[in-house]
Design a protein around this motif. Structure first.
Motif, short mmCIF file in Angstrom:
data_model
loop_
_atom_site.label_atom_id
_atom_site.label_comp_id
_atom_site.label_asym_id
_atom_site.label_seq_id
_atom_site.Cartn_x
_atom_site.Cartn_y
_atom_site.Cartn_z
N ASP A 19 0.82 -1.21 0.00
CA ASP A 19 0.00 0.00 0.00
C ASP A 19 0.85 1.26 0.00
N ASP A 20 1.99 1.22 0.69
CA ASP A 20 2.88 2.38 0.70
C ASP A 20 3.44 2.65 -0.70
N ILE A 21 3.79 1.59 -1.42
CA ILE A 21 4.29 1.75 -2.78
C ILE A 21 3.19 2.31 -3.68
N LEU A 22 1.98 1.77 -3.56
CA LEU A 22 0.87 2.27 -4.38
C LEU A 22 0.54 3.71 -4.04
N ARG A 23 0.63 4.05 -2.76
CA ARG A 23 0.38 5.43 -2.35
C ARG A 23 1.39 6.38 -3.00
N GLN A 62 7.76 -12.88 -3.89
CA GLN A 62 8.85 -13.52 -4.63
C GLN A 62 10.20 -12.90 -4.28
N GLY A 63 10.18 -11.72 -3.64
CA GLY A 63 11.43 -11.06 -3.27
C GLY A 63 12.18 -10.48 -4.44
N VAL A 64 11.45 -10.10 -5.51
CA VAL A 64 12.09 -9.53 -6.71
C VAL A 64 11.58 -8.11 -6.92
N PRO A 65 12.31 -7.31 -7.70
CA PRO A 65 11.85 -5.94 -7.96
C PRO A 65 10.46 -5.93 -8.60
N LEU A 66 9.64 -4.94 -8.21
CA LEU A 66 8.37 -4.74 -8.88
C LEU A 66 8.64 -4.42 -10.34
N HIS A 67 7.71 -4.79 -11.20
CA HIS A 67 7.88 -4.50 -12.62
C HIS A 67 6.69 -3.67 -13.10
N PHE A 68 7.00 -2.46 -13.58
CA PHE A 68 6.01 -1.60 -14.20
C PHE A 68 6.24 -1.60 -15.71
N HIS A 108 12.52 2.53 -0.43
CA HIS A 108 12.24 3.00 0.93
C HIS A 108 11.24 2.08 1.63
N TYR A 109 10.38 1.44 0.84
CA TYR A 109 9.34 0.56 1.39
C TYR A 109 9.64 -0.91 1.15
N TYR A 110 10.46 -1.18 0.11
CA TYR A 110 10.71 -2.56 -0.29
C TYR A 110 12.10 -2.61 -0.91
N GLU A 111 13.04 -3.23 -0.25
CA GLU A 111 14.46 -3.11 -0.59
C GLU A 111 14.80 -3.46 -2.05
N PRO A 112 14.22 -4.51 -2.66
CA PRO A 112 14.56 -4.79 -4.06
C PRO A 112 14.14 -3.69 -5.04
N GLY A 113 13.24 -2.79 -4.61
CA GLY A 113 12.87 -1.67 -5.47
C GLY A 113 11.96 -2.06 -6.61
N ALA A 114 12.17 -1.40 -7.75
CA ALA A 114 11.30 -1.63 -8.91
C ALA A 114 12.09 -1.40 -10.19
#
Length: 337
Positions: A19-23, A62-68, A108-114
């Motif tokens: 939710d923090d990432i979506l925010r 999965q512990g992997v970077p988000l993908h946009f 800042h919210y999820y270490e693997p980032g995006a």
């Protein structure tokens, strides 16, 4: 961040990492306000999060970077009243830096980032908007050079030639439409019935009309308007086909869009630069330093205010608003002890 000088303090909210990432992403939303937007026209509601939360959570599990993915950066508009030329300039550079910083900030919210894949749609409808394929290719080559120059290691690109390699561009477009497009009549019917689709049509039609009028001589506005109305349906047909292909090739990715989207759309419309025009994009405008930052305007708007053209590396880059030095704040400010 580059687009709106978001600070980490502003982005720090209690809640789940998803939710923090979506925010964070929603803070740059390019919304198409309409009757269906209701309570979230000025913000977000639970349904806004619920549409995208599962995808974010899958990446986190999965512990992997988000993908946009974002279909964007096709080519510069052919309209000299809007842009400086055919190659990426400061407007693209600022926007690419924003996308890279968006990926950085997710850490800042999820270490693997995006990471973000720019699905460039220039060759998808270049023949409809009056931009030669060679110009689209040159724009894409320079875009890659900008990505390398700014160290945007979280961004990669994907284009029509990657989906259908080894074929001429005209055949690539035919293959795209035959595999993924619906008939133009269906696009027209949806536009008449759906307010959101009607809003998209209006924005696309306006771009096409403005560009074609700037390049037409001796033609009435009505004749150009009718011609570009037909072209707008075809652009939307192919744009939707490209969107379907991207979804097919990247089914797990979160989908961003440079067009305004209704609140509860499967795509998140996003602004990459400050602007007063909800539809303006870097390839339909120029960067203007107004003393408080850099914002996106059309070229004729910058010139009308008497802005100064800036050159970088021997090429046109952006504008500086008149009297901007009078409004610039000092880099070091004294504070009372």
């Amino acid at each position: 961040m580059t687009a709106s000088h978001l600070s980490l303090e502003e982005g720090t909210m209690s809640g789940s990492p998803a939710d923090d990432i979506l925010r964070l992403v929603f803070s740059f939303r390019r919304l198409a306000h309409g009757p269906a937007d209701g309570d979230c026209a000025a913000g977000t509601c639970e349904e806004c999060y619920a549409l995208h939360r599962p995808k974010v959570e899958r990446f986190i599990e999965q512990g992997v970077p988000l993908h946009f993915v974002i279909p964007a950066f096709p080519a510069k508009s052919p309209n000299p009243q809007k842009v400086l030329g055919t190659l990426p300039d400061m407007a693209e550079r600022i926007s690419l830096e924003f996308l890279q910083e968006l990926c950085d900030y997710t850490r800042h919210y999820y270490e693997p980032g995006a990471r973000i894949t720019i699905c460039s749609d220039g060759h998808v409808f270049s023949d409809l908007v009056g931009v030669p394929d060679e110009t689209v290719r040159a724009y894409g080559t320079e875009l890659e050079a900008v990505l390398a120059a700014i160290g945007a290691d979280a961004i990669n690109t994907y284009g029509l030639e990657d989906a259908f390699p080894g074929f001429p561009y005209e055949e690539q477009r035919s293959m795209l439409t035959s595999h993924y497009a619906v008939p133009v009549e269906e696009v027209r019917a949806r536009t008449l019935a759906d307010p959101g689709a009607r809003d998209i049509f209006g924005g696309i039609h306006r771009f096409l009309f403005e560009d074609r009028m700037a390049l037409s001589t001796g033609r009435s506005r009505n004749s150009v308007r009718e011609e570009t109305k037909s072209l707008a349906y075809q652009v939307i047909q192919r744009s939707d086909a490209w969107s379907h292909l991207v979804e097919d090739f990247f089914p797990e990715a979160l989908r961003l869009s440079i067009h305004p989207q209704v609140s509860h759309s499967p795509k998140i419309g996003i602004h990459m630069m400050r602007t007063r025009d909800n539809w303006l994009t870097p390839w339909h405008g120029v960067a203007l330093d107004d003393g408080e930052g850099i914002r996106l305007v059309k070229r004729h708007e910058a010139e009308r205010m008497g802005a100064t053209l800036v050159m970088r590396g021997g090429r046109v880059s952006h504008y500086i608003a008149p009297n901007v030095s009078a409004s610039v704040k000092p880099l070091i400010e004294e504070v009372a002890s």
